[in-house]
Design a protein around this motif. Structure first.
Motif, short mmCIF file in Angstrom:
data_model
loop_
_atom_site.label_atom_id
_atom_site.label_comp_id
_atom_site.label_asym_id
_atom_site.label_seq_id
_atom_site.Cartn_x
_atom_site.Cartn_y
_atom_site.Cartn_z
N GLU A 57 -27.36 -28.30 22.48
CA GLU A 57 -27.95 -28.00 21.43
C GLU A 57 -27.07 -26.48 20.23
OE1 GLU A 57 -32.07 -27.94 21.56
OE2 GLU A 57 -32.06 -29.26 23.26
N LEU A 58 -27.67 -27.03 19.37
CA LEU A 58 -26.74 -26.49 17.94
C LEU A 58 -28.31 -26.00 16.75
CD1 LEU A 58 -23.13 -27.92 17.55
CD2 LEU A 58 -24.26 -25.70 18.36
N SER A 59 -27.96 -24.68 16.63
CA SER A 59 -28.66 -24.58 14.88
C SER A 59 -28.80 -25.48 14.27
CB SER A 59 -29.17 -23.13 15.09
OG SER A 59 -27.56 -22.76 14.40
N PRO A 60 -29.30 -25.65 13.00
CA PRO A 60 -29.48 -26.10 12.00
C PRO A 60 -28.00 -25.99 11.61
CG PRO A 60 -31.94 -26.19 12.35
CD PRO A 60 -31.08 -25.22 13.21
N GLN A 61 -28.05 -25.14 10.81
CA GLN A 61 -26.91 -24.25 9.92
C GLN A 61 -26.14 -24.43 10.57
OE1 GLN A 61 -29.81 -22.18 11.42
NE2 GLN A 61 -30.89 -21.66 9.51
N LEU A 101 -16.27 -32.30 9.75
CA LEU A 101 -15.93 -33.36 10.63
C LEU A 101 -15.94 -34.55 9.37
CD1 LEU A 101 -18.06 -32.75 13.77
CD2 LEU A 101 -16.03 -32.88 13.89
N ASN A 102 -16.51 -34.11 8.34
CA ASN A 102 -16.70 -35.78 7.65
C ASN A 102 -15.41 -34.81 6.91
OD1 ASN A 102 -18.02 -36.87 8.26
ND2 ASN A 102 -20.38 -36.61 7.65
N GLY A 103 -14.68 -34.04 7.16
CA GLY A 103 -13.35 -34.27 5.71
C GLY A 103 -13.97 -33.36 4.49
N GLY A 104 -14.86 -32.52 4.67
CA GLY A 104 -14.89 -31.77 3.86
C GLY A 104 -14.52 -29.98 4.13
N THR A 105 -14.45 -29.46 3.01
CA THR A 105 -14.49 -27.83 3.46
C THR A 105 -15.35 -27.14 3.55
OG1 THR A 105 -13.29 -27.16 1.66
CG2 THR A 105 -12.32 -28.30 2.99
N LEU A 106 -15.60 -25.63 4.09
CA LEU A 106 -16.60 -24.58 3.29
C LEU A 106 -16.26 -23.73 3.32
CD1 LEU A 106 -20.28 -25.52 3.34
CD2 LEU A 106 -19.75 -24.33 6.83
N ASN A 107 -16.28 -23.48 2.55
CA ASN A 107 -15.92 -22.59 2.32
C ASN A 107 -17.40 -20.46 2.86
OD1 ASN A 107 -13.32 -22.78 2.02
ND2 ASN A 107 -13.84 -23.67 -0.73
N TYR A 108 -16.74 -19.74 2.78
CA TYR A 108 -17.52 -18.66 2.82
C TYR A 108 -18.28 -18.98 1.80
CZ TYR A 108 -20.42 -14.61 3.42
OH TYR A 108 -21.03 -13.59 4.05
N CYS A 109 -20.21 -18.51 1.55
CA CYS A 109 -21.05 -18.59 0.44
C CYS A 109 -21.21 -19.99 -0.66
CB CYS A 109 -20.43 -17.17 -0.24
SG CYS A 109 -21.02 -15.54 0.48
N ASP A 110 -20.31 -21.56 -0.28
CA ASP A 110 -20.18 -21.89 -1.32
C ASP A 110 -21.87 -22.39 -1.37
OD1 ASP A 110 -17.25 -23.02 -1.31
OD2 ASP A 110 -17.22 -23.99 0.14
N GLY A 111 -22.14 -22.55 -0.38
CA GLY A 111 -23.38 -22.71 -0.39
C GLY A 111 -24.92 -22.06 -1.08
N ASP A 112 -25.75 -22.68 -1.59
CA ASP A 112 -27.12 -21.65 -2.12
C ASP A 112 -28.20 -22.00 -0.83
OD1 ASP A 112 -28.85 -20.67 -3.28
OD2 ASP A 112 -29.82 -22.00 -5.01
N ASN A 113 -27.84 -20.89 -0.43
CA ASN A 113 -28.75 -20.58 1.42
C ASN A 113 -30.37 -21.09 0.47
OD1 ASN A 113 -26.61 -20.14 2.27
ND2 ASN A 113 -27.09 -17.48 1.92
N SER A 114 -30.45 -20.94 -0.77
CA SER A 114 -32.46 -21.58 -1.10
C SER A 114 -32.39 -23.17 -0.52
CB SER A 114 -32.73 -20.91 -2.53
OG SER A 114 -31.97 -21.44 -3.09
N ILE A 115 -31.81 -23.93 -0.67
CA ILE A 115 -31.64 -24.79 -0.52
C ILE A 115 -32.06 -25.84 0.55
CG2 ILE A 115 -30.92 -27.25 -0.53
CD1 ILE A 115 -29.25 -26.33 -3.19
N PRO A 116 -32.75 -25.84 0.97
CA PRO A 116 -33.26 -26.16 2.91
C PRO A 116 -31.96 -27.41 3.16
CG PRO A 116 -34.79 -27.46 1.24
CD PRO A 116 -34.00 -26.32 0.66
N LEU A 117 -31.43 -26.84 4.21
CA LEU A 117 -30.46 -28.43 4.96
C LEU A 117 -30.95 -29.06 5.52
CD1 LEU A 117 -29.14 -25.08 7.22
CD2 LEU A 117 -28.39 -26.14 5.34
N PRO A 118 -29.77 -30.28 5.22
CA PRO A 118 -30.05 -31.30 5.61
C PRO A 118 -30.87 -31.93 7.04
CG PRO A 118 -27.88 -31.43 5.16
CD PRO A 118 -28.98 -29.98 5.08
#
Length: 115
Positions: free
Chosen positions: A85-89, A98-115
């Motif tokens: 089990e992994l945390s949602p983040q 895994l889906n081919g996207g890159t995730l750079n540091y600070c790419d997302g808005d942390n105020s938006i809930p995760l899917p």
């Protein structure tokens, strides 16, 4: 042993105390073997001391029988396949990579809930 001066009862070492110490340090089997070497001491022991020796021996046998079962349960649990089990983040980051996207540091808005 029979000639012990008991006039000062606060300084008397009782046979029950001696046997209790022997049981704690040696165990019941070694305690009985030691008592066999000093028959004069063993003759004056009260019946409840022998009962305690037998009780400690029975407990020791039960523990010896239980210990392998407990170790087997622990071993089975430690080597069993359990869900990872992994945390949602972390799960979100892993799926994004895994889906081919890159995730750079600070790419997302942390105020938006995760899917």
């Amino acid at each position: 042993w029979e000639n012990v001066d008991t006039s000062d009862s606060s300084r008397v070492l009782r046979c029950e105390q001696v046997i209790t110490s022997l049981l704690q340090s040696l165990g019941s089997t070694d305690c009985i073997e030691l008592l066999e070497t000093i028959p004069n001491f063993a003759k004056v022991l009260p019946f409840n001391v022998y009962r305690e020796i037998l009780k400690v021996g029975q407990i020791s046998i039960q523990q010896d029988n239980l210990l392998p079962k407990l170790l087997e349960l622990i071993n089975t649990h430690l080597w069993s396949n359990r869900p990872k089990e992994l945390s949602p983040q972390i799960q979100y980051c892993l799926e994004k990579e895994l889906n081919g996207g890159t995730l750079n540091y600070c790419d997302g808005d942390n105020s938006i809930p995760l899917p």
